[in-house]
Design an enzyme around this catalytic site. Sequence first.
Site, PDB file in Angstrom:
ATOM      1  CB  CYS A  89      63.345  -5.161   3.070  1.00  0.00           C
ATOM      2  SG  CYS A  89      64.022  -5.676   1.527  1.00  0.00           S
ATOM      3  CD  GLU A 109      27.141  10.003  16.851  1.00  0.00           C
ATOM      4  OE1 GLU A 109      28.369   9.469  16.630  1.00  0.00           O
ATOM      5  OE2 GLU A 109      26.822  11.304  17.417  1.00  0.00           O
ATOM      6  CB  CYS A 149      62.741  -9.278  -2.072  1.00  0.00           C
ATOM      7  SG  CYS A 149      63.778  -8.659  -0.574  1.00  0.00           S
ATOM      8  CB  VAL A 165      -1.049  -0.074   0.990  1.00  0.00           C
ATOM      9  CG1 VAL A 165      -1.505   1.194   1.210  1.00  0.00           C
ATOM     10  CG2 VAL A 165      -1.881  -1.137   1.165  1.00  0.00           C
ATOM     11  CE1 TYR A 166       5.901   5.170   2.828  1.00  0.00           C
ATOM     12  CE2 TYR A 166       7.062   3.934   1.202  1.00  0.00           C
ATOM     13  CZ  TYR A 166       6.916   5.126   2.090  1.00  0.00           C
ATOM     14  OH  TYR A 166       7.885   6.070   2.322  1.00  0.00           O
ATOM     15  CE  LYS A 213      30.927   9.509  23.355  1.00  0.00           C
ATOM     16  NZ  LYS A 213      31.375   8.891  21.996  1.00  0.00           N
ATOM     17  CB  SER A 247      34.628  17.397  21.950  1.00  0.00           C
ATOM     18  OG  SER A 247      35.366  18.156  22.778  1.00  0.00           O
ATOM     19  CD  GLU A 254      20.376  12.083  25.699  1.00  0.00           C
ATOM     20  OE1 GLU A 254      20.448  12.049  24.835  1.00  0.00           O
ATOM     21  OE2 GLU A 254      20.665  13.058  26.544  1.00  0.00           O
ATOM     22  CE  LYS A 278      23.373  15.272  26.132  1.00  0.00           C
ATOM     23  NZ  LYS A 278      22.781  15.488  24.994  1.00  0.00           N
TER      24      LYS A 278
END
Length: 738
Positions: A492, A196, A477, A50-51, A138, A97, A136, A356
Amino acid sequence: MSNLEHEAERVEMAAATTEIRQRVLELRQLVQRASYAYYVLDAPILEDVVYDQLYRELQDLETQYPELLTPDSPTQRVGEQPATQFVSVQHRIPLYSLENAFAVADMQAWQDRWQRQGQAIGEQSATLRSPEYVCELKIDGSALALTYENGVLVRGATRGDGVYGEDITANVRTIRSIPLRLDWPDPPPIVEVRGEAFLPLDVFHRLNQEREQAGESLFANPRNAAAGTLRQLDARIVAKRRLDFFAYTLHLPLASARSATQPAAAQQLDLLAVAQSDPAVAAQQLDLSSASQAESVTTHLPQTQWQSLELLQQIGFRVNPHRQLCPTLADVRQYYDHWNHGRLDLPYMTDGVVVKLNSLRLQEHLGFTQKFPRWAIAWKYEPEQAVTEVLNISVNVGRTGALTPVAELRPVQLAGTTVSRATLHNRDRLAELDLHIGDKVVIHKAGEIIPEILQVFPELRPADARPYQLPTHCPECGQPVVQPVDEAVTRCLNVSCPAIVRGAIVHWVGRDAMDIDGVGEKLVRQLVDRGLVNSVADLYRLTVAQLLTLERMGNKLAEKVVAAIAKSQSRPWSRVLYGLGIRHVGSVNAQVLTTAFPSVERLMAASAEDIEAVHGIGPEIAQSIVQWFQTPANHSLIEQLSAAGVQLAQDTVAVPPSQLPQPLAGKTFVLTGTLPTLSRDEARSMIGQAGGKVTDSVSKKTDFLVVGADAGSKLDKAGQLGIPCLSESQLLELLEET
């Protein structure tokens, strides 16, 4: 046809157009609502078939009536034409940061610091004694900054250095969990959302399977895959990879943020912060265009981080469902412990917990240091470790001839990936570990990316375990290897060694050197193994017929490769010098050197003292260049490149080092932290070339501190002394302006 009939037809067409316009709006609402339910709420309201029918109907109507097409239509997520490059853009509000914590003691010290800061600014003691935290997960992905004007997505940018990022709007539009239009009646003129972008684990594994089947290199982890995907120039490729997005920060930039030429602290530019102290001034600053907007925005502003997350979800964003309110630090620790053990059950990668302060008013009062918000911290997970067995030790030979021992391990799961190899770095590290083949070892991922051996259990060593010594002859070699004085690296020195030849050619064709499209490691290996190429000069003698003898090489691809190689003949002398792979000569040093010595003849004739006289070039670099040009094989290589038409000079007139421009003369700089794109040596070289001086410690004589990620105590000392701080982009601007 009569006038009456003309009028009737016009009315009928107008009615039809109105009906079609209404149907288009209806279809957009249906498709957007279904997309939100599917991608954000994870609760589909329509069957896929349908979508698809509704989507195709909308697409057909917009094709038939292009005047009805708008940028926020769900059909406009993926553009048709790839971009040619990404443009640097300045963030209205900087992306700071977060300070990192690794233990309970770090978290307690952070709480003590912000509480002392709160007391110093007169915050009420009751608020300080009884804080509330929002925890939360990360997410281990790539930070994005999204800008909406009048509710419509107009820009998506990478974090960059926090002040400047790259405009990747076309790619951002392909992420289904990012709304193209906010579900916010009468929104503020500008809304900024931070969050993110990440690659779900099932998508990551499927992507790597597809790349393996196609013979392409695999992504090391989902974070690298997400970052690489976002930097694709073709948004159609991005759309196929099905990135996801969690929003975590809402900003409503004030008028001062929209007109600022230099970014200021976030709390000075954000309505949500300013409104905690003076809502009337904040509403005035917004330049709201109507009374309804003013009422909608200023009367429903969140007062807490928790409310901000709820508002983000209400206006159409996906917000991580595992967030939690924690009244005390003890509750924060319980949350951390739960997810430290449960993170591998999640369908995406996380690398810690973000904590936080919930009160936006307290956030606004505490503000920011030069690097971090005082009111937030990232409590990182302990690096995951695992015990496994060393099955063998092999040796890789790099383009400089360096032999790097690598432990071949019994495969083990580590931080969500299968690990079967770990670097042993060099002879000194081998001796320090006293590693035997057959040993049981503890491995971990340094920075959760590079596997390495952390510990050996000699008490568990089997009787038949064999000690290991680096080979005395090159495994590629067969020539004897040497141990240079004052180096831990064994090398080498055979310039004809296949590994050195392959490495030199891969370096030559790289993006920062000759930038030869279509020539990668796999093709280089075939060319060297078949004896078609023994030096970079041999590339310019390749023919289509020779390339057609290689695996998976058709006529069209062979012609493209030959054309790309020919195109590289016009690359500037600075890129050629960098491409030669002379030890210690990076891309920035190459630009500095070719300015002072604008032809290969001038550089070949220069003494170590002449080269060292160039600002920013030290004795180690100078000696390395002289030694390289003294090697007969390298003389021959230069002659072959010249005969092939490669640029070995530039048009500018040579300038004696003493007469080069010195715009930073008399200025003293100090470097701290990891810069986004420049190495320490490159930054030091650029400053020196411009006449400046770089010292190791901050003092009253320091003019500027150049700050990168994970800056140390130098940043604190600079703050105490009032020394101006520059980001990498600001340093580059300073060099360009002067």
